[in-house]
Design a protein around this motif. Sequence first.
Motif, PDB file in Angstrom:
ATOM      1  N   ALA A 194     129.433  79.337   6.690  1.00  0.00           N
ATOM      2  CA  ALA A 194     129.542  78.865   8.071  1.00  0.00           C
ATOM      3  C   ALA A 194     129.921  79.960   9.054  1.00  0.00           C
ATOM      4  CB  ALA A 194     130.557  77.722   8.147  1.00  0.00           C
ATOM      5  N   ALA A 195     130.578  81.021   8.607  1.00  0.00           N
ATOM      6  CA  ALA A 195     130.981  82.084   9.525  1.00  0.00           C
ATOM      7  C   ALA A 195     129.793  82.882  10.049  1.00  0.00           C
ATOM      8  CB  ALA A 195     131.969  83.023   8.833  1.00  0.00           C
ATOM      9  N   LEU A 196     128.658  82.812   9.356  1.00  0.00           N
ATOM     10  CA  LEU A 196     127.473  83.565   9.748  1.00  0.00           C
ATOM     11  C   LEU A 196     126.528  82.699  10.560  1.00  0.00           C
ATOM     12  CD1 LEU A 196     126.621  85.424   6.402  1.00  0.00           C
ATOM     13  CD2 LEU A 196     128.203  86.135   8.222  1.00  0.00           C
ATOM     14  N   SER A 197     125.669  83.344  11.341  1.00  0.00           N
ATOM     15  CA  SER A 197     124.595  82.623  12.016  1.00  0.00           C
ATOM     16  C   SER A 197     123.618  82.096  10.969  1.00  0.00           C
ATOM     17  CB  SER A 197     123.861  83.549  12.987  1.00  0.00           C
ATOM     18  OG  SER A 197     123.111  84.509  12.251  1.00  0.00           O
ATOM     19  N   GLN A 198     122.714  81.228  11.386  1.00  0.00           N
ATOM     20  CA  GLN A 198     121.742  80.709  10.421  1.00  0.00           C
ATOM     21  C   GLN A 198     120.820  81.804   9.878  1.00  0.00           C
ATOM     22  OE1 GLN A 198     120.054  77.240  12.371  1.00  0.00           O
ATOM     23  NE2 GLN A 198     121.689  75.946  11.568  1.00  0.00           N
ATOM     24  N   PRO A 199     120.331  82.762  10.697  1.00  0.00           N
ATOM     25  CA  PRO A 199     119.577  83.873  10.093  1.00  0.00           C
ATOM     26  C   PRO A 199     120.412  84.676   9.096  1.00  0.00           C
ATOM     27  CG  PRO A 199     119.150  83.771  12.450  1.00  0.00           C
ATOM     28  CD  PRO A 199     120.261  82.801  12.174  1.00  0.00           C
ATOM     29  N   GLY A 200     121.702  84.868   9.403  1.00  0.00           N
ATOM     30  CA  GLY A 200     122.573  85.575   8.470  1.00  0.00           C
ATOM     31  C   GLY A 200     122.745  84.820   7.170  1.00  0.00           C
ATOM     32  N   GLN A 201     122.887  83.497   7.261  1.00  0.00           N
ATOM     33  CA  GLN A 201     122.994  82.671   6.064  1.00  0.00           C
ATOM     34  C   GLN A 201     121.722  82.773   5.218  1.00  0.00           C
ATOM     35  OE1 GLN A 201     124.153  78.588   6.986  1.00  0.00           O
ATOM     36  NE2 GLN A 201     125.247  79.323   8.794  1.00  0.00           N
ATOM     37  N   ALA A 202     120.563  82.717   5.891  1.00  0.00           N
ATOM     38  CA  ALA A 202     119.292  82.811   5.169  1.00  0.00           C
ATOM     39  C   ALA A 202     119.164  84.158   4.472  1.00  0.00           C
ATOM     40  CB  ALA A 202     118.126  82.599   6.133  1.00  0.00           C
ATOM     41  N   ALA A 203     119.607  85.217   5.150  1.00  0.00           N
ATOM     42  CA  ALA A 203     119.508  86.553   4.570  1.00  0.00           C
ATOM     43  C   ALA A 203     120.417  86.694   3.355  1.00  0.00           C
ATOM     44  CB  ALA A 203     119.859  87.597   5.622  1.00  0.00           C
ATOM     45  N   GLU A 204     121.648  86.203   3.458  1.00  0.00           N
ATOM     46  CA  GLU A 204     122.556  86.299   2.312  1.00  0.00           C
ATOM     47  C   GLU A 204     121.993  85.545   1.110  1.00  0.00           C
ATOM     48  OE1 GLU A 204     127.119  85.413   0.766  1.00  0.00           O
ATOM     49  OE2 GLU A 204     126.491  84.630   2.711  1.00  0.00           O
ATOM     50  N   HIS A 205     121.491  84.342   1.350  1.00  0.00           N
ATOM     51  CA  HIS A 205     120.945  83.555   0.241  1.00  0.00           C
ATOM     52  C   HIS A 205     119.754  84.266  -0.388  1.00  0.00           C
ATOM     53  CE1 HIS A 205     119.466  80.138  -2.065  1.00  0.00           C
ATOM     54  NE2 HIS A 205     120.586  79.505  -1.799  1.00  0.00           N
ATOM     55  N   ALA A 206     118.891  84.854   0.455  1.00  0.00           N
ATOM     56  CA  ALA A 206     117.701  85.540  -0.065  1.00  0.00           C
ATOM     57  C   ALA A 206     118.079  86.742  -0.917  1.00  0.00           C
ATOM     58  CB  ALA A 206     116.817  85.974   1.102  1.00  0.00           C
ATOM     59  N   VAL A 207     119.058  87.530  -0.457  1.00  0.00           N
ATOM     60  CA  VAL A 207     119.468  88.715  -1.217  1.00  0.00           C
ATOM     61  C   VAL A 207     120.103  88.313  -2.538  1.00  0.00           C
ATOM     62  CG1 VAL A 207     121.060  90.663  -1.251  1.00  0.00           C
ATOM     63  CG2 VAL A 207     119.719  90.192   0.803  1.00  0.00           C
ATOM     64  N   ASP A 270     112.793  75.215   9.154  1.00  0.00           N
ATOM     65  CA  ASP A 270     113.228  76.060   8.045  1.00  0.00           C
ATOM     66  C   ASP A 270     113.428  77.489   8.558  1.00  0.00           C
ATOM     67  OD1 ASP A 270     113.084  74.100   6.017  1.00  0.00           O
ATOM     68  OD2 ASP A 270     110.917  74.357   5.921  1.00  0.00           O
ATOM     69  N   TRP A 271     114.209  78.264   7.830  1.00  0.00           N
ATOM     70  CA  TRP A 271     114.333  79.694   8.104  1.00  0.00           C
ATOM     71  C   TRP A 271     113.497  80.452   7.085  1.00  0.00           C
ATOM     72  CZ3 TRP A 271     116.219  81.474  12.490  1.00  0.00           C
ATOM     73  CH2 TRP A 271     117.032  80.621  13.248  1.00  0.00           C
ATOM     74  N   ILE A 272     112.640  81.330   7.584  1.00  0.00           N
ATOM     75  CA  ILE A 272     111.660  82.020   6.750  1.00  0.00           C
ATOM     76  C   ILE A 272     112.030  83.496   6.646  1.00  0.00           C
ATOM     77  CG2 ILE A 272     109.241  82.691   6.533  1.00  0.00           C
ATOM     78  CD1 ILE A 272     108.553  80.107   8.066  1.00  0.00           C
ATOM     79  N   VAL A 273     112.071  84.003   5.417  1.00  0.00           N
ATOM     80  CA  VAL A 273     112.337  85.416   5.179  1.00  0.00           C
ATOM     81  C   VAL A 273     111.002  86.145   5.111  1.00  0.00           C
ATOM     82  CG1 VAL A 273     113.287  87.093   3.553  1.00  0.00           C
ATOM     83  CG2 VAL A 273     114.510  84.947   3.991  1.00  0.00           C
ATOM     84  N   ASP A 274     110.734  86.991   6.109  1.00  0.00           N
ATOM     85  CA  ASP A 274     109.469  87.747   6.151  1.00  0.00           C
ATOM     86  C   ASP A 274     109.482  88.962   5.242  1.00  0.00           C
ATOM     87  OD1 ASP A 274     108.091  86.086   7.885  1.00  0.00           O
ATOM     88  OD2 ASP A 274     108.772  87.127   9.685  1.00  0.00           O
ATOM     89  N   SER A 275     110.656  89.596   5.128  1.00  0.00           N
ATOM     90  CA  SER A 275     110.722  90.793   4.284  1.00  0.00           C
ATOM     91  C   SER A 275     112.165  91.013   3.839  1.00  0.00           C
ATOM     92  CB  SER A 275     110.214  92.036   5.024  1.00  0.00           C
ATOM     93  OG  SER A 275     111.040  92.319   6.142  1.00  0.00           O
ATOM     94  N   LEU A 276     112.305  91.665   2.704  1.00  0.00           N
ATOM     95  CA  LEU A 276     113.608  92.010   2.148  1.00  0.00           C
ATOM     96  C   LEU A 276     113.480  93.341   1.450  1.00  0.00           C
ATOM     97  CD1 LEU A 276     115.925  89.628   0.058  1.00  0.00           C
ATOM     98  CD2 LEU A 276     115.634  92.034  -0.512  1.00  0.00           C
ATOM     99  N   GLU A 277     114.277  94.324   1.871  1.00  0.00           N
ATOM    100  CA  GLU A 277     114.220  95.627   1.233  1.00  0.00           C
ATOM    101  C   GLU A 277     115.623  96.157   1.012  1.00  0.00           C
ATOM    102  OE1 GLU A 277     112.809  98.882   3.659  1.00  0.00           O
ATOM    103  OE2 GLU A 277     113.097  97.706   5.497  1.00  0.00           O
ATOM    104  N   GLU A 278     115.771  96.872  -0.078  1.00  0.00           N
ATOM    105  CA  GLU A 278     117.039  97.540  -0.338  1.00  0.00           C
ATOM    106  C   GLU A 278     116.984  98.936   0.233  1.00  0.00           C
ATOM    107  OE1 GLU A 278     120.229  98.541  -3.936  1.00  0.00           O
ATOM    108  OE2 GLU A 278     118.374  97.402  -4.349  1.00  0.00           O
ATOM    109  N   LEU A 279     118.011  99.300   1.003  1.00  0.00           N
ATOM    110  CA  LEU A 279     118.042 100.608   1.644  1.00  0.00           C
ATOM    111  C   LEU A 279     118.646 101.643   0.699  1.00  0.00           C
ATOM    112  CD1 LEU A 279     119.239  99.563   5.205  1.00  0.00           C
ATOM    113  CD2 LEU A 279     116.901  99.737   4.320  1.00  0.00           C
ATOM    114  N   PRO A 280     118.155 102.858   0.764  1.00  0.00           N
ATOM    115  CA  PRO A 280     118.691 103.906  -0.132  1.00  0.00           C
ATOM    116  C   PRO A 280     120.121 104.257   0.250  1.00  0.00           C
ATOM    117  CG  PRO A 280     117.165 104.852   1.457  1.00  0.00           C
ATOM    118  CD  PRO A 280     117.061 103.363   1.616  1.00  0.00           C
ATOM    119  N   ILE A 281     120.898 104.707  -0.712  1.00  0.00           N
ATOM    120  CA  ILE A 281     122.256 105.159  -0.464  1.00  0.00           C
ATOM    121  C   ILE A 281     122.212 106.518   0.182  1.00  0.00           C
ATOM    122  CG2 ILE A 281     124.449 105.777  -1.528  1.00  0.00           C
ATOM    123  CD1 ILE A 281     123.783 103.840  -3.783  1.00  0.00           C
ATOM    124  N   LEU A 282     122.828 106.641   1.352  1.00  0.00           N
ATOM    125  CA  LEU A 282     122.805 107.910   2.083  1.00  0.00           C
ATOM    126  C   LEU A 282     123.898 108.848   1.574  1.00  0.00           C
ATOM    127  CD1 LEU A 282     122.195 106.533   5.689  1.00  0.00           C
ATOM    128  CD2 LEU A 282     120.510 107.390   4.031  1.00  0.00           C
TER     129      LEU A 282
END
Length: 282
Positions: A194-207, A270-282
């Motif tokens: 609940a602390a996150l926005s709905q896009p944030g919630q969708a992103a966390e669930h997707a990851v 619904d909230w749709i995840v268009d893309s998900l990528e892992e970023l390299p460690i800098l």
Amino acid sequence: MVARAGRTRLWVLIEHPGPWPHSAPEGVLPSRLVDRIEAVTGHVRLVLIRRSRARTVERPRWVLAWSDGTRHWMREGTATGYDELADLPFDTCAAGIEPDTGLPCHTPLFAVCTHGKKDACCAELGRPIVSALSTIDGADVWECTHIGGDRFAANIVVLPDGLYFSRLGPESARAVVIEHRSGALSLDHLRGRAALSQPGQAAEHAVRSATGIVAVDALEYVSETPSAESVTIVELRIDSRTFRVAVRAGAPRPAFSHGCRSGGTVAWNDWIVDSLEELPIL
């Protein structure tokens, strides 16, 4: 149901044995107390709680629980009456400042919606869950008033994290609570944080779904950036790994009847995840 948790950062829980009318907490608590809480700026939710068999309460318990998604705290205490609760520091709590009032609480609280006057589904589906959870030693389980999403009943909110778990039955609810107490999230029933926005919630669930990372405390960082065509770019660091997720709202679904006897209608997207990528460690 994913990413449909109502946005809330500060939870104000007040013990009241009921009965709870449709309007509760309004019409139950003193108007000065309700007005004080409603005047607070920020994502604040007032909820009544009760033990399932309580008929009277001599010193009502209160709980203040706050989370921004990665940090959280919870305080609790009792009062001689509801009027004195209007003096709790709601404004500073909503800003994330933990008060000195009451005592720190480190045991998760499980609030099960059983607000039947609001929607019959909540009582008919929620009360068997309360009974099932009462057999788990040490679990702090309460009935509560409306927390949103009657169509997803039965619903549990876990505090202080503000995690919604929905579409539960007695056995799945027991599994969710047992897993959470062991430090893990049940993704099959996780509606959102609940602390996150709905896009944030969708992103966390997707990851979490893509990586299998289910540790409750694995979320370390969240940022959001609006992009073109109503796409939100969410960056998350989970378990020391950073991800970029593009999330957008889908087309609105047609309204439909919901609730056991409510006769109401609801439409949502619904909230749709268009893309998900892992970023390299800098």
